[in-house]
Design a protein around this motif. Structure first.
Motif, mmCIF file in Angstrom:
data_model
loop_
_atom_site.group_PDB
_atom_site.id
_atom_site.type_symbol
_atom_site.label_atom_id
_atom_site.label_comp_id
_atom_site.label_asym_id
_atom_site.label_seq_id
_atom_site.Cartn_x
_atom_site.Cartn_y
_atom_site.Cartn_z
ATOM 1 N N PHE A 9 0.872 -1.176 0.000
ATOM 2 C CA PHE A 9 0.000 0.000 0.000
ATOM 3 C C PHE A 9 0.906 1.222 0.000
ATOM 4 N N ILE A 10 0.608 2.152 -0.881
ATOM 5 C CA ILE A 10 1.506 3.305 -0.992
ATOM 6 C C ILE A 10 0.725 4.594 -1.211
ATOM 7 N N ASP A 11 1.127 5.612 -0.482
ATOM 8 C CA ASP A 11 0.560 6.955 -0.607
ATOM 9 C C ASP A 11 0.942 7.535 -1.979
ATOM 10 N N ARG A 12 0.166 8.515 -2.458
ATOM 11 C CA ARG A 12 0.492 9.137 -3.745
ATOM 12 C C ARG A 12 1.297 10.425 -3.543
ATOM 13 N N ASP A 13 0.621 11.530 -3.174
ATOM 14 C CA ASP A 13 1.273 12.848 -3.137
ATOM 15 C C ASP A 13 2.339 12.928 -2.041
ATOM 16 N N GLY A 14 3.529 13.309 -2.425
ATOM 17 C CA GLY A 14 4.631 13.420 -1.470
ATOM 18 C C GLY A 14 5.385 12.118 -1.288
ATOM 19 N N THR A 15 4.863 11.045 -1.892
ATOM 20 C CA THR A 15 5.524 9.737 -1.771
ATOM 21 C C THR A 15 5.944 9.246 -3.150
ATOM 22 N N ILE A 16 4.975 9.089 -4.065
ATOM 23 C CA ILE A 16 5.311 8.691 -5.442
ATOM 24 C C ILE A 16 5.680 9.934 -6.251
ATOM 25 N N ASN A 17 4.850 10.969 -6.135
ATOM 26 C CA ASN A 17 5.087 12.216 -6.863
ATOM 27 C C ASN A 17 5.245 13.368 -5.871
ATOM 28 N N HIS A 61 -13.985 20.975 -3.709
ATOM 29 C CA HIS A 61 -14.283 21.442 -5.074
ATOM 30 C C HIS A 61 -13.129 22.209 -5.710
ATOM 31 N N TYR A 62 -11.897 21.815 -5.356
ATOM 32 C CA TYR A 62 -10.720 22.421 -5.995
ATOM 33 C C TYR A 62 -10.478 21.802 -7.372
ATOM 34 N N PHE A 63 -10.972 20.567 -7.555
ATOM 35 C CA PHE A 63 -10.843 19.891 -8.848
ATOM 36 C C PHE A 63 -11.934 18.839 -8.954
ATOM 37 N N SER A 64 -12.098 18.300 -10.169
ATOM 38 C CA SER A 64 -13.188 17.350 -10.424
ATOM 39 C C SER A 64 -12.677 15.906 -10.402
ATOM 40 N N ILE A 65 -13.611 14.962 -10.373
ATOM 41 C CA ILE A 65 -13.249 13.548 -10.451
ATOM 42 C C ILE A 65 -12.539 13.271 -11.770
ATOM 43 N N GLN A 66 -12.959 13.971 -12.844
ATOM 44 C CA GLN A 66 -12.305 13.810 -14.149
ATOM 45 C C GLN A 66 -10.831 14.245 -14.067
ATOM 46 N N ASP A 67 -10.586 15.366 -13.392
ATOM 47 C CA ASP A 67 -9.197 15.825 -13.199
ATOM 48 C C ASP A 67 -8.387 14.764 -12.451
ATOM 49 N N LEU A 68 -9.005 14.255 -11.381
ATOM 50 C CA LEU A 68 -8.330 13.258 -10.547
ATOM 51 C C LEU A 68 -7.995 12.014 -11.359
ATOM 52 N N GLU A 69 -8.972 11.541 -12.132
ATOM 53 C CA GLU A 69 -8.753 10.315 -12.906
ATOM 54 C C GLU A 69 -7.707 10.521 -13.997
ATOM 55 N N ALA A 70 -7.729 11.694 -14.621
ATOM 56 C CA ALA A 70 -6.725 11.988 -15.654
ATOM 57 C C ALA A 70 -5.321 12.014 -15.038
ATOM 58 N N PHE A 71 -5.219 12.597 -13.861
ATOM 59 C CA PHE A 71 -3.927 12.662 -13.165
ATOM 60 C C PHE A 71 -3.438 11.250 -12.835
ATOM 61 N N ASN A 72 -4.341 10.437 -12.278
ATOM 62 C CA ASN A 72 -3.962 9.074 -11.883
ATOM 63 C C ASN A 72 -3.542 8.242 -13.089
ATOM 64 N N GLU A 73 -4.268 8.397 -14.197
ATOM 65 C CA GLU A 73 -3.953 7.641 -15.412
ATOM 66 C C GLU A 73 -2.597 8.029 -15.974
ATOM 67 N N GLU A 74 -2.350 9.322 -16.024
ATOM 68 C CA GLU A 74 -1.064 9.792 -16.554
ATOM 69 C C GLU A 74 0.085 9.372 -15.632
ATOM 70 N N LEU A 75 -0.145 9.471 -14.325
ATOM 71 C CA LEU A 75 0.873 9.028 -13.365
ATOM 72 C C LEU A 75 1.195 7.557 -13.598
ATOM 73 N N ASN A 76 0.155 6.733 -13.775
ATOM 74 C CA ASN A 76 0.401 5.297 -13.935
ATOM 75 C C ASN A 76 1.039 4.971 -15.286
ATOM 76 N N ARG A 77 0.705 5.762 -16.306
ATOM 77 C CA ARG A 77 1.329 5.573 -17.615
ATOM 78 C C ARG A 77 2.847 5.795 -17.507
ATOM 79 N N ARG A 78 3.206 6.852 -16.772
ATOM 80 C CA ARG A 78 4.638 7.145 -16.625
ATOM 81 C C ARG A 78 5.326 6.125 -15.734
ATOM 82 N N LEU A 79 4.624 5.685 -14.691
ATOM 83 C CA LEU A 79 5.207 4.658 -13.826
ATOM 84 C C LEU A 79 5.441 3.372 -14.612
ATOM 85 N N LYS A 80 4.490 3.045 -15.485
ATOM 86 C CA LYS A 80 4.605 1.815 -16.275
ATOM 87 C C LYS A 80 5.830 1.847 -17.173
ATOM 88 N N GLU A 81 6.118 3.001 -17.738
ATOM 89 C CA GLU A 81 7.326 3.161 -18.558
ATOM 90 C C GLU A 81 8.584 2.860 -17.747
#
Ligand SMILES: [Mg+2]
Ligand SMILES: [Zn+2]
Length: 151
Positions: A9-17, A61-81
């Motif tokens: 189990f791993i945190d995202r902000d401040g840990t992975i990015n 309401h600083y950002f939307s679920i769409q923003d969150l999902e786009a961020f997570n997808e791009e993060l995982n795309r780069r991690l996969k590389e």
């Protein structure tokens, strides 16, 4: 013999990015290589990689679920590389005043993941940058805690 898998189990902000804070724009993604190494290492050992992240920016309401999902997808795309993709991601969208059961250091996201994926909790580990959040959660559940100290 148990067929249950352990998880990292791993945190995202401040840990992975690098933390922003309230990161939600993909242009803000800056990945820490020591987190990449850790994920790679645990992947090789057969652990599921599960990101658990507090995202109160949704509730605020600083950002939307769409923003969150786009961020997570791009993060995982780069991690996969880098050979370090995650398998699942759970987020808590609540603010502290919601008193939900999932905002870390509460254990709701881990409990849900254990149920969803049949995880062997006893051999799982938790990594994060905050001793008062992931550290506290790890102690609560008796998990090994891997602490990334960021400055
Ligand atoms: Mg963090
Ligand atoms: Zn929550």
């Amino acid at each position: 013999m148990s067929t249950k898998k352990p998880a990292l189990f791993i945190d995202r902000d401040g840990t992975i990015n690098r933390d922003c804070p309230y990161c939600h724009d993909t242009s803000q993604i800056d990945i820490y290589m020591d987190a990449v190494s850790l994920i790679r290492d645990y992947r090789k050992r057969g652990y599921l990689i599960i990101v658990i992240t507090n995202q109160s920016g949704l509730g605020r309401h600083y950002f939307s679920i769409q923003d969150l999902e786009a961020f997570n997808e791009e993060l995982n795309r780069r991690l996969k590389e880098l050979g370090a993709q995650f398998d699942y991601l759970y987020y808590c969208p609540h603010i502290p005043e919601d008193n939900c059961d999932c905002r870390k250091p509460k254990d709701g996201m881990i409990r849900r993941a254990v149920q969803d994926h049949g995880i062997d909790l006893d051999s799982s580990v938790l990594a994060g940058d905050r001793d008062d959040i992931e550290g506290e959660l790890a102690r609560k559940l008796g998990l090994k805690f891997i602490h990334f100290r960021r400055v």
